[in-house]
Every structure is written in structure tokens, then in C-alpha cells.
Design an enzyme around this catalytic site. Structure first.
Site, PDB file in Angstrom:
ATOM      1  N   CYS A  77      60.104  36.354  46.213  1.00 19.71           N
ATOM      2  CA  CYS A  77      59.426  37.060  47.295  1.00 19.71           C
ATOM      3  C   CYS A  77      57.941  36.679  47.351  1.00 19.71           C
ATOM      4  CB  CYS A  77      59.655  38.566  47.156  1.00 19.71           C
ATOM      5  SG  CYS A  77      59.227  39.460  48.649  1.00 19.71           S
ATOM      6  N   TYR A  78      57.048  37.581  47.018  1.00 13.24           N
ATOM      7  CA  TYR A  78      55.614  37.223  47.012  1.00 13.24           C
ATOM      8  C   TYR A  78      55.386  35.978  46.150  1.00 13.24           C
ATOM      9  CZ  TYR A  78      50.559  37.642  46.364  1.00 13.24           C
ATOM     10  OH  TYR A  78      49.211  37.399  46.326  1.00 13.24           O
ATOM     11  N   HIS A 133      65.588  38.983  46.816  1.00 18.11           N
ATOM     12  CA  HIS A 133      65.492  39.556  45.462  1.00 18.11           C
ATOM     13  C   HIS A 133      66.799  39.346  44.689  1.00 18.11           C
ATOM     14  CE1 HIS A 133      61.579  41.491  45.793  1.00 18.11           C
ATOM     15  NE2 HIS A 133      61.873  41.601  47.070  1.00 18.11           N
ATOM     16  N   LYS A 145      65.478  50.871  26.768  1.00 22.57           N
ATOM     17  CA  LYS A 145      66.316  51.923  26.167  1.00 22.57           C
ATOM     18  C   LYS A 145      67.764  51.464  25.916  1.00 22.57           C
ATOM     19  CE  LYS A 145      66.330  56.546  25.435  1.00 22.57           C
ATOM     20  NZ  LYS A 145      65.187  57.310  24.906  1.00 22.57           N
ATOM     21  N   ASP A 185      65.437  57.064  19.873  1.00 19.15           N
ATOM     22  CA  ASP A 185      64.405  56.089  19.526  1.00 19.15           C
ATOM     23  C   ASP A 185      63.988  56.181  18.064  1.00 19.15           C
ATOM     24  OD1 ASP A 185      64.675  55.871  22.217  1.00 19.15           O
ATOM     25  OD2 ASP A 185      62.716  56.708  22.719  1.00 19.15           O
ATOM     26  N   GLY A 202      55.511  41.419  45.197  1.00 21.58           N
ATOM     27  CA  GLY A 202      54.328  42.278  45.167  1.00 21.58           C
ATOM     28  C   GLY A 202      54.038  42.785  46.562  1.00 21.58           C
ATOM     29  N   GLU A 231      67.244  39.865  41.657  1.00 21.49           N
ATOM     30  CA  GLU A 231      67.339  40.802  40.536  1.00 21.49           C
ATOM     31  C   GLU A 231      68.013  42.121  40.886  1.00 21.49           C
ATOM     32  OE1 GLU A 231      64.734  40.023  42.248  1.00 21.49           O
ATOM     33  OE2 GLU A 231      63.205  41.580  42.367  1.00 21.49           O
TER      34      GLU A 231
END
Ligand code: XMP
Length: 511
Positions: free
Chosen positions: A87-88, A171, A367, A228, A60, A173
Site C-alpha cells: 500500500c503506502y 493488503h 500472545k 505470561d 500508512g 496480510e
């Protein structure tokens, strides 16, 4: 609150305003564990009611050291649920459990070398590795019973852990952290979180849920031709079969052959009951003389709704409306409440006062997951991998007045753009690619004849989410093939230009 059923092991990502919160959830899902983003304000009691298998505290923009910085309910640490702070999130764990967070040295941004010391999380990973950092503060002393498991030049604590609680300053990710996914998977395994979530489970779970919701009622679904609504319809059809009726309002403003493909896929191959409203003439007559982009959108949107209502009004006792709302639509709406009607769905969006109960079987999916579900349900590649397409269709790709002749010209040119990109194997790398027909003509020469025809503008962009985009670096020979085919094969076009504007400052569409 969450969209998940309680028997699916779930990792909750507590959001502290991270740029990467969605990405964390996606990475966890890639590791076959269902994951959702939630507010960091959840209380321990609410968390207990949801019963997650694990919790990740995201990064964040704030500093944990400032007054009023977002925190989690401290009682959550006592619930015995495995926690990973990123992180945060890592700094918050340190601070809330009695360690210290300081502004140490210079901060680190971007690729950083990390040295692994000891511990379970990074066990088996290279002793020195590159990680992606983005921090100013860092943990300087860990709480009691925690050990430091990695450090970098400017972060004495780049990773730390104790029984059941882990923190990483970097990070894991992002793709710039080569061992990041492995670290997340290791955390899941150390936390004994079963990695069994996949699209087959999703289909089974949703089919059961739809059956339960709809019972013996009737449902309707507006097909837009996009991914979709197509996947939502196929899923609902799998659940309730002939209780579903689809309505396809054919505006005449779709790309070449796409209207026919919708009919072919749903009516003929899947055997879904389909009302085909052939309305091209009505749309063209309403569009006569209209040149202003927003006025065109309005006319198309309103007529669409009127025709949809008329068609669906004839479906006896239809009480349920199927919508292809996706997970990002829900998170981006900024609240736990889903946008009731997706405005980008079915041209102008259906009006709020339609008295239907919504069936939204894709509301927990990203998606790419929707595409996988579609594939597993047997929908053809052309539909599953279809590019985003504006609801008003070619109406906003023809500058100025929209006429049947111009639509026919544009459809041919646009088809060639698609065809050449596919032949060059570039279609999957490109977010959207299409042709635009401007309202000007220019002089040319073909054979010995002077021509006075329309130019056609090719637009092709790369993007992650359509919020920003860059023009695609299509090789010259592919552009050349498009240009010469368009001029030779499409009567009325005598010049081709390539749009090299990024977004911002341009938009993806021309209108
Ligand atoms: P722009 O042109 O704003 O487009 O960069 C961003 C994305 O939205 C699509 N788009 C629309 N979709 N109705 C829609 O359903 C619309 O009126 C509309 N306008 C733009 C566009 O294709 C791109 O994916």
C-alpha cells in the site's frame, strides 16, 4: 534496537503508522520467518548493522505526494536486501525510484477484483482474484526496469516488480485477501529467506540467552497465575533450574481452584522452587469497608508489592527479576525501550526502585506464540489457554465491599459460567467470560419460600486485544444452563442477568 539475535533470518517491517503493521509481522512469523516492526527512520547504515534478510514497507495513513510524507533512507534500496512494499510502502517505492503516484480515479476500499498479468510474485495464482484495498492514491507509472504484474478497475498498478523489489497496492496480510498469505510466502521464497523459525528455536535460543545473562546468579519470578508469567517462569527454569525461585502471592481473590493450580503446576509437576505466600486474610482485612474501585485496586496493589518484597527479600542474593513482558507491550510503549515493568503484571505492578536486572524471555513474542511456547514446555492447557485476568482479581468483580463470603459465592457462580462455556465448546472463541457480583439484592421465590438474595451478572465478550470488545452471542440454551445451575447450586444467588454492553461504551470489567 531489535530484540533478535543476528543469526536468525529476520524480516524488518518498516512502520509508516499502519493499522496493520503488527499483522504483517505476525503473518511473516506464521510463515516461519522471524519478523519485527521498526521505525521507518532507520538509516541504511543502521539497517546494514542489523542485517535483515528482507524488508517490508508497511501501509500508512499519509499520502506520499504531500510535503514531509515519511520516506525511507534512499540508500537502503542499494543494499541489495529484498524489499516488499505494501500500500503506502508500494507507492513510496514507486515515488523514490522514479515512478509516479497520482490521485487516480476514485480510490478503492474493501474487497476489490484484481486481474493478474505477469511476473514472479503472483505466478501460479488465479488470473482474477479478490484483494483487500484501502487507498486513495495509486501508482500510475512504474519506475524504469519495473513491470506491472496486476491491476484493478481503479488501480492501473495493483502490483509491480523488478529484480528483488516488489510492491502491492492491496493488503496481503489481511484475511480478506484469500491469496495474501501465499503471496507473502512467495515473496519470502523469491527472496531466498529460509523459513525455519519456530517455537523450538525460540526456546533453544532463549535458554542460551538466559544462561548467558544470569550465569550462576539467582533469579526470582512473581507468578500471577496468568499465561505470561507462567511461561516466562517455565522457560527460565528450563535454563537455570534451581537458581530460579518463584513467588506466588495468593491474594485469595483468584478464580475457583486457580491458586491451587499454580501450586500444582509449578511446585509439584515442574519441580520449581516456589514460595507460596498465603495472604488472603491480610487482603480481606485491608479491604474491609472499602467500596470505591480505584481505592480497592490501590490497596490490593500496595499489599501485593509489600508481600512480594518481603518474600523475595529472603531469597539470598537474587539479582534478576523475571518478567512476562510481551512484544505488543514493547511496541505499544511507543519506543524501542521496553516498559521497565509491565503495569498489568503482578497485580499493581512492581515498583521501579526495585534493584533487579530484568530477564524478559518473551519480549519478542506475540500472545499466541507465548501459548505455543508454554505448550511445548509442557504447561497444562488450563494455564496455557487461560483468559486475561485483572491483577486485583475478583476484588474488582465484586461491586462494593469485598468479603470472604462474597468471594466464595462469586467463585462458585464464576466457575459455572466457565464450565458451561467449555462444555458448549465456546471457551476458545470468547476473550473473557466471568461472573460479577453486584451490591444489591432482589426478591425471588424458590419452592414455596420467598428469597432475598444477590443477583449475578454474566459477562462474556469477544475481542482481539481488549481495547474494544463486543458482548458474546452465547446461545440461549447455554445461558439457560448457566442460569439454572447458578441459582440451584450457589446459595445466596437468586437471579441471573446477562450483560449486553459492548466496549465502548462499557468496559470489560465492571469496576
Ligand atoms: P477494561 O475493564 O478496562 O479491561 O475494559 C481491559 C482489560 O484489562 C483487564 N484489566 C486489568 N488488568 N489490572 C490488570 O492487571 C487491572 O486493574 C485491570 N483492570 C482491567 C481486563 O480484565 C481486560 O482484559
Amino acid at each position: 534496537m531489535t530484540t533478535v539475535s543476528t543469526d536468525t533470518p529476520t524480516v524488518l517491517v518498516f512502520d509508516f503508522g499502519a493499522q496493520y503493521a503488527q499483522l504483517i509481522a505476525r503473518r511473516i512469523r506464521e510463515a516461519n520467518v522471524y519478523s519485527e516492526i521498526v521505525s521507518h527512520k532507520l538509516t541504511a547504515q543502521q539497517v546494514q548493522e542489523i542485517g535483515p534478510a528482507g524488508i517490508i514497507l508497511s501501509g500508512g495513513p499519509k499520502s506520499v505526494r504531500v510535503e514531509g510524507a515519511p520516506i525511507i533512507d534512499p540508500n537502503i534500496y542499494d543494499l541489495g536486501i529484498p524489499i516488499l512494499g505494501i500500500c503506502y510502502g508500494a507507492q513510496l517505492i514507486a515515488k523514490q525510484l522514479g515512478g509516479t503516484v497520482s490521485q487516480f480515479d476514485a480510490g478503492e476500499y474493501g474487497r476489490t477484483n484484481m486481474v493478474v498479468a505477469e511476473g514472479q510474485l503472483l505466478e501460479g495464482q488465479p488470473e482474477e482474484q479478490s484483494v483487500w484495498m484501502s487507498h486513495f492514491d495509486c501508482v500510475t507509472t512504474v519506475p524504469d526496469n519495473f513491470t506491472v504484474s496486476a491491476s484493478t478497475e481503479h488501480a492501473p498498478v495493483a502490483a509491480f516488480e523488478s529484480e528483488g523489489i516488489f510492491g502491492v497496492q492491496y493488503h496481503p496480510e489481511v484475511s480478506h485477501t484469500p491469496h495474501g498469505q501465499h503471496t507473502l510466502e512467495r515473496w519470502l521464497d523469491l527472496s531466498r529467506i529460509k523459513r525455519s523459525w519456530n517455537m523450538t528455536n525460540v526456546i533453544e535460543e532463549q535458554v542460551a540467552k538466559i544462561k548467558d545473562q544470569v550465569g550462576s546468579g539467582r533469579a526470582i519470578c512473581g507468578l500471577s497465575g496468568g499465561v505470561d508469567s507462567a511461561v516466562a517462569a517455565a522457560l527460565v527454569h528450563k535454563a537455570i533450574g534451581s537458581q530460579l525461585t518463584c513467588v506466588f502471592v495468593d491474594t485469595g481473590l483468584m478464580r475457583k481452584d486457580e491458586g491451587e493450580q499454580v501450586i500444582e503446576t509449578f511446585k509439584r509437576s515442574q519441580g520449581i522452587e516456589l514460595i507460596h505466600v498465603r495472604a488472603a486474610d491480610e487482603f480481606f482485612s485491608k479491604l474491609e469497608g472499602i467500596t470505591e474501585p480505584e481505592a480497592k485496586r490501590k490497596v490490593i496493589g500496595e499489599l501485593f508489592i509489600r508481600l512480594f518484597e518481603k518474600a523475595s527479600g529472603g531469597i539470598e542474593e537474587a539479582k534478576f527479576l523475571v518478567q512476562g513482558t510481551l512484544y505488543p507491550d514493547i511496541i505499544e510503549s511507543g519506543s524501542e525501550h521496553a516498559a521497565t515493568i509491565k503495569s498489568h503484571h503482578n497485580v499493581g505492578g512492581l515498583p521501579d526502585d526495585m534493584e533487579f536486572e530484568l530477564v524478559e524471555p518473551l519480549r519478542s513474542l506475540f500472545k499466541d506464540e507465548v501459548r505455543s511456547v508454554g505448550k511445548e514446555l509442557g504447561l497444562p492447557e488450563e494455564i496455557v489457554h487461560r483468559q486475561p485476568f485483572p491483577g486485583p482479581g475478583l476484588g474488582v468483580r465484586i461491586i462494593g465491599e469485598v468479603t470472604p463470603d462474597k468471594v466464595a459465592v462469586l467463585q462458585e457462580a464464576d466457575f459455572i459460567v466457565r464450565d458451561e462455556l467449555e462444555k458448549a465448546g465456546l471457551d476458545r472463541e470468547i476473550w473473557q467470560s466471568f461472573a460479577v457480583l453486584p451490591d444489591i439484592r432482589s426478591v425471588g421465590v424458590m419452592g414455596d419460600e420467598r428469597t432475598y438474595g444477590y443477583p449475578c451478572i454474566i459477562r462474556a465478550v469477544t475481542s482481539e486485544d481488549a481495547m474494544t470488545a463486543d458482548w458474546a452471542r452465547i446461545p440461549y440454551d447455554v445461558l439457560e444452563a448457566m442460569s439454572s445451575r447458578i441459582i440451584n447450586e450457589v446459595a445466596g444467588i437468586n437471579r441471573v442477568a446477562y450483560d449486553i454492553t459492548s466496549k465502548p461504551p462499557g468496559t470489560i470489567e465492571w469496576e
